[in-house]
Write an enzyme that holds these catalytic residues in place. Structure first.
Site, PDB file in Angstrom:
ATOM      1  N   LYS A   1      33.044  45.374  26.887  1.00 36.64           N
ATOM      2  CA  LYS A   1      33.466  43.996  27.182  1.00 36.64           C
ATOM      3  C   LYS A   1      34.277  43.442  26.020  1.00 36.64           C
ATOM      4  O   LYS A   1      35.389  42.948  26.175  1.00 36.64           O
ATOM      5  CB  LYS A   1      32.227  43.123  27.411  1.00 36.64           C
ATOM      6  CG  LYS A   1      32.526  41.650  27.438  1.00 36.64           C
ATOM      7  CD  LYS A   1      31.267  40.838  27.169  1.00 36.64           C
ATOM      8  CE  LYS A   1      31.573  39.357  27.054  1.00 36.64           C
ATOM      9  NZ  LYS A   1      32.130  38.771  28.274  1.00 36.64           N
TER      10      LYS A   1
ATOM     11  N   HIS B   1      39.446  25.737  40.351  1.00 42.33           N
ATOM     12  CA  HIS B   1      39.542  27.039  39.676  1.00 42.33           C
ATOM     13  C   HIS B   1      40.835  27.170  38.895  1.00 42.33           C
ATOM     14  O   HIS B   1      41.060  28.175  38.226  1.00 42.33           O
ATOM     15  CB  HIS B   1      39.409  28.174  40.689  1.00 42.33           C
ATOM     16  CG  HIS B   1      38.084  28.145  41.388  1.00 42.33           C
ATOM     17  ND1 HIS B   1      37.910  27.501  42.599  1.00 42.33           N
ATOM     18  CD2 HIS B   1      36.881  28.616  41.032  1.00 42.33           C
ATOM     19  CE1 HIS B   1      36.637  27.606  42.951  1.00 42.33           C
ATOM     20  NE2 HIS B   1      35.995  28.270  42.026  1.00 42.33           N
TER      21      HIS B   1
END
Ligand code: GLN
Ligand code: ZN
Length: 768
Positions: free
Chosen positions: A18, A708
């Site tokens: 990640k 969003h």
């Protein structure tokens, strides 16, 4: 008997991948540095499995973003809009790949990302393949072969894990009309054959095709295509050993199809569907081996060895041990990495910890089960069996888990507890008398921007750098500022802003009995995003009010109504690791009673409007349609139990994000929330149509702007959307609100958008 895994988590024990991806994306590290981390992660995974003694170690289960996108790149299904990036010499294959995953905004290009959606009923999201009519495929990326070679160099004859051809097509989306994606099977087959050929040339022995769609409802055409494709593959490769992996549900009506495919091993999920073992053993052809998915790949509980051994022994008894494989139920992608990393006894006590197994522990469980089943287990293995039995037994009776009061309360909960006093038509009038709201009332979904500052306060408080008093003061100031601002711009129903919450499930879990938390129990959600679901280990109970303090404080600041804000029982259940020693429906009912107590306490504290968020109700739908009704019954009932303890005059709201409700609109209506707010703006109110067709009787707030995106919508756009809404829903039923919570947004865009939203509502009311 052989052991294998369907896949292993790739994010790294400390989320190394990640971090490496994010650093690469932000331009802080080079491609080579990223590739190095990728390589280290895969090699560590292989080594771990090798040391544990797994017989067939998977490769190609690694991915820099998503295994479906890997396949898309492998077969060259690259949408046209990425052509320019693909042909640029300076961009690597991985850059193209990331552009497809995340979009590309650089060098004068502005290309949208590919769509993302949930991987079956998990919380993992995959990148949806895009298909055109008569689409051609070609071997574009060599990733599968390279990973196989890389494993070979590490001394492992790995088992490549490849998304099966049918599943790959069925996961995709037709981007133009006039064809069926299954029609592309014949175009795609040569690429699959080419991949398998190369693997064979490099001496692969086993190849796993993941075909979870075999555990779902299939139409006749799909069934036929399965036959055709696998018969063709078999014809080309008579000597390779093919495994077909199914998971997340039982084969059911596809049983004879699955057992008739000309492959060598069929993997079945015995965690989700234990009853299918007998069915399969009755019909399994002599040529087929069976892989028993007995260790739960989707949850964090220690395996019950005694029970698993009874499955294994039954299989051995019927088909002989040479034809039996043992494995986790599905890829361990959905399990957190390593329980050994959990050292904080405050959040995860040793008693609870002894009941758990993460990915690494599951690998050892598989190996131990093989030793135990082979009948000549050594002393340490027998000791492990004894320990396992002890842990399983204590879980059955532990006072930590079992709370008789909770069980008794569930037992006496009746249908009446899931019913408001009066029907909506009466409640509506009573509520209006008290609330006195205007036409097109405005509100928001709950959260306001969680700025860096707010998150820093929380971090400092957790580290002890801020006292509880200091932290509380800071949150109060932020809440007050938010209340004042909402008053100023004229919002009708205010919210306190949720600044005290890290996450909408964790916040409640931390305050409820029966929940535990991990420090490092991360599971990949999409790309580099991971989630750390709480663990529901015991009977759920609310020892004290959870949100009353903040709602009451916010309400004390203003004459306007402040909406109390809760997460609903189904969403809390859905976004946690759930106990497996009782039905999910029962756990959900316990949570519902805890939320009901909170709702009642909010009402007692003078809160007249209470929102119970249920964004996860739709995603909880079972994979098979035949099971939808049963799920919806208990899910809706749980919501109603949580909401029905209040007077008629108290207004209950609910909120859901994805609002494709066509199939389940009557269940949504059955929830009987006085007001439902839903996400609607991106679909230009199209999603409202289901409510209109159904003549949905209660009030609705279709989101008038997309939260969003940082883009600020204009007043005119929102008026336009409101007009569209009014065309299908009577004005008296409509609310005006954004699509969802605002916590990921910045204040400046939020301010502008909400000011315009209030104006839009006023103009719509004036024009009415
Ligand atoms: N009340 C929550 C918020 O505003 C709802 C979030 C959600 O629906 N996912 O953040
Ligand atoms: Zn939402």
């Amino acid at each position: 008997m052989q052991t294998h895994l369907l896949g292993y988590p790739r994010i790294g024990s400390n989320r190394e991948l990640k971090k490496a991806c994010e650093q690469y994306w932000s331009g802080k590290t080079s491609l080579n540095e990223l590739l190095e981390i990728g390589k280290t992660t895969t090699h560590q995974n292989w080594k771990l499995q090798q040391e544990a003694g797994i017989d067939l170690i998977p490769c190609n289960d690694f991915s820099y973003y998503d295994q479906v996108l890997d396949m898309t790149l492998t077969v060259g299904a690259i949408p046209k809009r990425y052509q320019e990036i693909a042909s640029k010499e300076s961009s690597s294959e991985l850059d193209l790949y990331f552009a497809m995953a995340r979009g590309f905004q650089k060098d004068g290009l502005d290309i949208t990302a590919m769509e993302m959606t949930k991987w079956f009923d998990t919380n993992y999201h995959y990148i949806v393949p895009e298909f055109q009519k008569n689409q051609e495929f070609k071997l574009f990326s060599n990733k599968i072969i390279q990973e196989f070679i890389s494993a070979k160099q590490a001394g492992i004859n790995a088992k490549p894990v490849i998304i099966g051809l049918l599943t790959y097509l069925l996961l995709g989306k037709e981007k133009e009309e006039g064809f069926d994606k299954l029609d592309l099977a014949q175009n795609l087959l040569p690429v699959y054959i080419q991949i398998v050929k190369e693997l064979e040339n490099h001496d692969a022995e086993y190849i796993q095709f993941d075909e979870p769609f075999l555990a779902l409802d299939l139409n006749e055409k799909a069934k036929e295509t399965y036959q055709v494709i696998y018969t063709e593959i078999r014809k080309q490769f008579p000597h390779l050993k093919f495994i077909i992996a199914t998971y997340f549900d039982g084969l059911k009506d596809n049983l004879s199809l699955a057992t008739s495919l000309p492959v060598d091993v069929l993997h079945i999920d015995l965690v989700r569907s234990p009853e299918q073992l007998d069915e399969i053993l009755n019909v399994i052809p002599q040529t087929l081996s069976l892989s028993l998915g007995i260790v739960d790949g989707r949850n964090i509980w220690k395996n019950d060895f005694e029970r698993s051994l009874s499955f294994i022994e039954k299989a051995i008894h019927t088909i002989g041990s040479e034809r039996v494989f043992i494995a986790p139920s599905c890829s361990l992608l959905h399990s957190p990495f390593d329980l050994d990393l959990e050292t904080n006894e405050k959040t995860l006590s040793p008693e609870i910890k002894q009941w758990l197994a993460f990915a690494k522990q599951k690998v050892y469980e598989i190996v131990t089960l093989k030793k135990l089943a082979s009948g000549n287990a050594d002393y340490p293995t027998l000791q492990q069996y004894a320990e396992n039995k002890k842990a399983t037994d204590t879980r059955k009776t532990s006072a930590l888990i079992h709370n008789q009061n909770v069980k008794d309360r569930v037992d006496v909960t009746t249908e009446d507890d899931a019913k408001r006093n009066s029907p909506f038509s009466i409640r509506k009038e009573d509520q209006q008398k008290v609330l006195q709201l205007p036409l097109f009332p405005t509100t928001t979904i709950g959260s306001f921007p969680q700025t860096k500052e707010v998150r820093t306060w929380r971090a400092k408080f957790k580290k002890g750098e801020l006292t509880a008093g200091q932290y509380d003061d800071l949150l109060k100031k932020e809440t007050e500022r938010t209340i004042r601002w909402q008053e100023e711009i004229g919002i009708d129903v205010l919210v306190h802003g949720e600044f005290e919450r890290n996450d909408m499930v964790e916040y409640f879990g931390e305050q409820l009995d029966g929940f535990a938390f991990t420090q490092n129990g991360w599971v990949q959600s999409y790309g580099s995003r991971c989630v750390k679901p709480p663990v529901i280990y015991g009977d759920v109970h609310r020892p004290h009010p959870m949100t009353v303090y903040w709602s009451q404080y916010a309400q004390s600041l203003t004459q306007k109504w402040v909406k109390g804000m809760l997460t609903g029982p189904v969403t809390i259940l859905q976004w946690s690791f759930v106990r497996d020693d009782q039905p999910r429906s029962l756990t959900c009912k316990q949570i519902a009673l805890a939320i009901r107590d909170e709702v009642n306490d909010l009402e007692k504290a003078g809160i007249r409007i209470i929102q119970i968020d249920e964004p996860a109700i739709r995603e909880g739908l079972p994979l098979r349609r035949s099971e939808w009704q049963q799920y919806l019954e208990w899910a809706v009932e749980a919501f109603r139990i949580s909401a029905s303890g209040v007077e008629d005059t108290t207004q209950i709201h609910t909120h859901m994000c994805y609002s494709e409700f066509n199939d389940i609109i009557h269940n949504i209506a059955d929830m009987d929330a006085d007001v439902i707010t839903i996400e609607c703006s991106r679909s230009q109110m199209e999603l409202l149509q289901a409510f209109a067709d159904f003549k949905y009787p209660n009030e609705i707030g279709p989101g008038v702007y997309d939260i969003h995106s940082p883009r600020v919508p204009s007043k005119e756009e929102m008026i336009h959307l409101l007009q569209k809404a009014q065309a299908v829903i009577p004005a008296q039923q409509l609310w005006v609100n954004p699509d969802c919570g605002l916590k990921t947004r910045h204040w400046d865009e939020t301010e502008k958008a909400l000011i315009a939203m209030v104006e839009a509502s006023r103009e719509a009311a004036a024009a009415y």
